[in-house]
Design a protein around this motif. Structure first.
Motif, short mmCIF file in Angstrom:
data_model
loop_
_atom_site.label_atom_id
_atom_site.label_comp_id
_atom_site.label_asym_id
_atom_site.label_seq_id
_atom_site.Cartn_x
_atom_site.Cartn_y
_atom_site.Cartn_z
N VAL A 291 0.84 -1.20 0.00
CA VAL A 291 0.00 0.00 0.00
C VAL A 291 0.88 1.25 0.00
CG1 VAL A 291 -1.70 1.34 1.29
CG2 VAL A 291 -1.92 -1.15 1.14
N TYR A 292 1.86 1.29 0.88
CA TYR A 292 2.76 2.45 0.93
C TYR A 292 3.50 2.61 -0.39
CZ TYR A 292 2.23 3.46 5.89
OH TYR A 292 1.73 3.83 7.12
N ARG A 293 3.98 1.51 -0.94
CA ARG A 293 4.75 1.62 -2.18
C ARG A 293 3.88 2.11 -3.33
NH1 ARG A 293 8.72 -3.36 -0.82
NH2 ARG A 293 6.76 -4.50 -0.65
N THR A 294 2.65 1.65 -3.36
CA THR A 294 1.75 2.08 -4.45
C THR A 294 1.36 3.54 -4.29
OG1 THR A 294 0.89 -0.15 -4.69
CG2 THR A 294 -0.45 1.63 -5.58
N LEU A 295 1.07 3.96 -3.07
CA LEU A 295 0.72 5.36 -2.85
C LEU A 295 1.90 6.26 -3.22
CD1 LEU A 295 -1.28 5.05 0.49
CD2 LEU A 295 -2.20 5.49 -1.79
N ASP A 296 3.09 5.85 -2.83
CA ASP A 296 4.29 6.62 -3.19
C ASP A 296 4.44 6.69 -4.71
OD1 ASP A 296 4.83 6.97 -0.54
OD2 ASP A 296 6.40 5.45 -0.43
N LEU A 297 4.17 5.57 -5.37
CA LEU A 297 4.27 5.53 -6.83
C LEU A 297 3.32 6.54 -7.47
CD1 LEU A 297 5.59 3.77 -9.13
CD2 LEU A 297 3.43 2.52 -9.17
N LEU A 298 2.11 6.60 -6.96
CA LEU A 298 1.13 7.54 -7.49
C LEU A 298 1.59 8.98 -7.26
CD1 LEU A 298 -2.19 5.81 -6.31
CD2 LEU A 298 -1.22 5.85 -8.62
N VAL A 299 2.11 9.24 -6.08
CA VAL A 299 2.59 10.59 -5.78
C VAL A 299 3.75 10.96 -6.69
CG1 VAL A 299 3.72 12.03 -4.04
CG2 VAL A 299 1.82 10.55 -3.38
N GLU A 300 4.71 10.05 -6.82
CA GLU A 300 5.90 10.33 -7.62
C GLU A 300 5.53 10.58 -9.08
OE1 GLU A 300 7.79 8.60 -4.60
OE2 GLU A 300 7.69 10.77 -4.76
N ASN A 301 4.41 10.00 -9.52
CA ASN A 301 4.01 10.17 -10.92
C ASN A 301 2.92 11.23 -11.10
OD1 ASN A 301 5.37 7.99 -12.83
ND2 ASN A 301 5.13 7.11 -10.80
N GLY A 302 2.70 12.01 -10.05
CA GLY A 302 1.77 13.13 -10.16
C GLY A 302 0.31 12.73 -10.19
N LEU A 303 -0.01 11.48 -9.81
CA LEU A 303 -1.39 11.03 -9.86
C LEU A 303 -2.09 11.17 -8.51
CD1 LEU A 303 -0.77 7.81 -11.98
CD2 LEU A 303 -1.56 10.05 -12.77
N ALA A 304 -1.32 11.47 -7.50
CA ALA A 304 -1.90 11.68 -6.18
C ALA A 304 -1.00 12.63 -5.42
CB ALA A 304 -2.03 10.35 -5.41
N SER A 305 -1.49 13.14 -4.31
CA SER A 305 -0.66 13.99 -3.47
C SER A 305 -0.61 13.43 -2.06
CB SER A 305 -1.18 15.43 -3.47
OG SER A 305 -2.53 15.46 -3.10
N ARG A 306 0.48 13.70 -1.42
CA ARG A 306 0.69 13.24 -0.05
C ARG A 306 0.86 14.47 0.79
NH1 ARG A 306 5.32 9.61 -0.35
NH2 ARG A 306 6.14 11.42 -1.42
N PHE A 307 0.25 14.53 1.96
CA PHE A 307 0.48 15.70 2.80
C PHE A 307 0.44 15.37 4.26
CE2 PHE A 307 -4.09 15.82 2.59
CZ PHE A 307 -4.33 15.42 1.30
N ASP A 308 1.18 16.18 4.96
CA ASP A 308 1.41 16.00 6.38
C ASP A 308 0.28 16.67 7.15
OD1 ASP A 308 2.46 15.84 8.93
OD2 ASP A 308 3.76 17.58 8.64
N LEU A 309 -0.47 15.89 7.91
CA LEU A 309 -1.56 16.47 8.69
C LEU A 309 -1.11 16.81 10.11
CD1 LEU A 309 -4.62 14.28 7.62
CD2 LEU A 309 -3.94 16.54 6.82
N GLY A 310 0.17 16.80 10.35
CA GLY A 310 0.67 17.09 11.68
C GLY A 310 0.57 15.89 12.59
N ASN A 311 1.25 15.95 13.76
CA ASN A 311 1.25 14.85 14.71
C ASN A 311 1.66 13.53 14.06
OD1 ASN A 311 -1.56 16.59 15.46
ND2 ASN A 311 0.02 16.40 17.04
N GLY A 312 2.48 13.61 13.02
CA GLY A 312 2.96 12.39 12.38
C GLY A 312 1.95 11.70 11.47
N ASN A 313 0.79 12.32 11.25
CA ASN A 313 -0.20 11.71 10.38
C ASN A 313 -0.02 12.16 8.94
OD1 ASN A 313 -1.52 11.91 13.22
ND2 ASN A 313 -2.71 10.36 12.15
N THR A 314 -0.02 11.19 8.03
CA THR A 314 0.13 11.49 6.62
C THR A 314 -1.11 11.05 5.87
OG1 THR A 314 2.52 11.13 6.79
CG2 THR A 314 1.57 11.07 4.59
N ALA A 315 -1.55 11.88 4.91
CA ALA A 315 -2.75 11.55 4.14
C ALA A 315 -2.43 11.57 2.65
CB ALA A 315 -3.85 12.55 4.45
N TYR A 316 -3.21 10.79 1.91
CA TYR A 316 -3.04 10.69 0.47
C TYR A 316 -4.38 10.95 -0.20
CZ TYR A 316 1.23 8.16 1.71
OH TYR A 316 2.44 7.81 2.23
N ALA A 317 -4.33 11.53 -1.40
CA ALA A 317 -5.55 11.74 -2.18
C ALA A 317 -5.18 11.83 -3.65
CB ALA A 317 -6.25 13.02 -1.74
#
Ligand SMILES: [Mn+2]
Ligand SMILES: [Mn+2]
Ligand SMILES: [Zn+2]
Ligand SMILES: [Zn+2]
Lengths: 144, 144
Positions: A57-83
């Motif tokens: 799951v992490y590798r696929t989400l990273d793949l999407l982010v790296e290819n501009g198909l999704a974004s990853r962002f820091d919600l603070g307190n160590g929480n990360t979200a993807y969309a």
DNA sequence: TTCCTTGTTGCAAACGTTCGCAACAAAGGA
DNA sequence: TCCTTTGTTGCGAACGTTTGCAACAAGGAA
């Protein structure tokens, strides 16, 4: 209106392979509409098939982010979200005290981002990022 | 010009106890001038005394942040840095590709932060935070 | 269809960080 | 000075995430 096959085609065109795991993950996050944590994606996929691992799951989400198909962002307190790009662009005001997230439009600060781009040649787009601070409630409650 | 005893007094005044570990950690980070990771603080303290634990370093740095004596900021790629108020206020441009950090002054975007404060009643100060994006080198190198 | 290449997966270990808990010790009062 | 209170520490386990590696399988070629 997410078109999963568009995401898949984009990956295939970039030389990546289409696996059942990637299809599931893309379907989940593209249809969801909001942002999700990796763990949430994991649970939704697992509800359909047990053949999934959190590392994938992490590798696929990273793949999407790296290819501009999704974004990853820091919600603070160590929480990360993807969309996926269905969600955004916009800016998160994340309260460092209570964790609340307020979504604002990029136009509110685009002038400054343009200025950063001009002065420092630094690309702040896509505009899906977080600004950490204190929300009104938490500021009013502060004792110090 | 760090005055460690000022930090210590401030903690004491807030009802916290002054321990050898806290004294060491404060001395290291206040004299350092730049920002440091928890692990760096740990190593510097350990060079002076072996009686220190990484959990205590994190707890002490968090304590300083919570009491406004230091700031914590996300350098991207999961890296977190800490610094006393000697360092700052300013803004980090963090390249999400190569990890480089450019420090810019708050005045470059203060207009937008004021605007966020007015419109959303959200306090973005102290202005020690990160803007994630792409530096010029990484943008020029991008293939997609 | 079968085979081969090589990108992808699951697993387990490791990473940086947080947490619960029992032992400890700072600080103030007797 | 010693005692008592209670905030703090070290430790080990756990957290969310990343990584190395061997087994696997997607996709192209024959
Ligand atoms: Mn959002
Ligand atoms: Mn800095
Ligand atoms: Zn808040
Ligand atoms: Zn860069």
């Amino acid at each position: 209106m997410p078109h999963c096959h568009t995401y898949l085609k984009r990956l295939r065109d970039h030389g990546y392979r289409i696996t059942p795991q990637r299809e599931m993950i893309i379907q989940i996050i593209a249809h969801c509409g909001r942002h999700m944590s990796a763990e949430e994606v994991m649970e939704k996929v697992r509800a359909k098939t047990s053949s999934i691992n959190i590392a994938t799951v992490y590798r696929t989400l990273d793949l999407l982010v790296e290819n501009g198909l999704a974004s990853r962002f820091d919600l603070g307190n160590g929480n990360t979200a993807y969309a996926t790009s269905e969600h955004g662009p916009h800016i998160h005001l994340v309260c460092k005290h209570c964790g609340s997230v307020t979504e604002i439009t990029e136009s509110d600060i685009s002038a400054s981002l343009d200025r950063i781009e001009d002065l420092y040649d630094f690309d702040c787009r896509p505009y899906h990022f977080s600004v950490h601070g204190l929300c009104r409630d938490c500021r009013d409650t502060r004792t110090d």
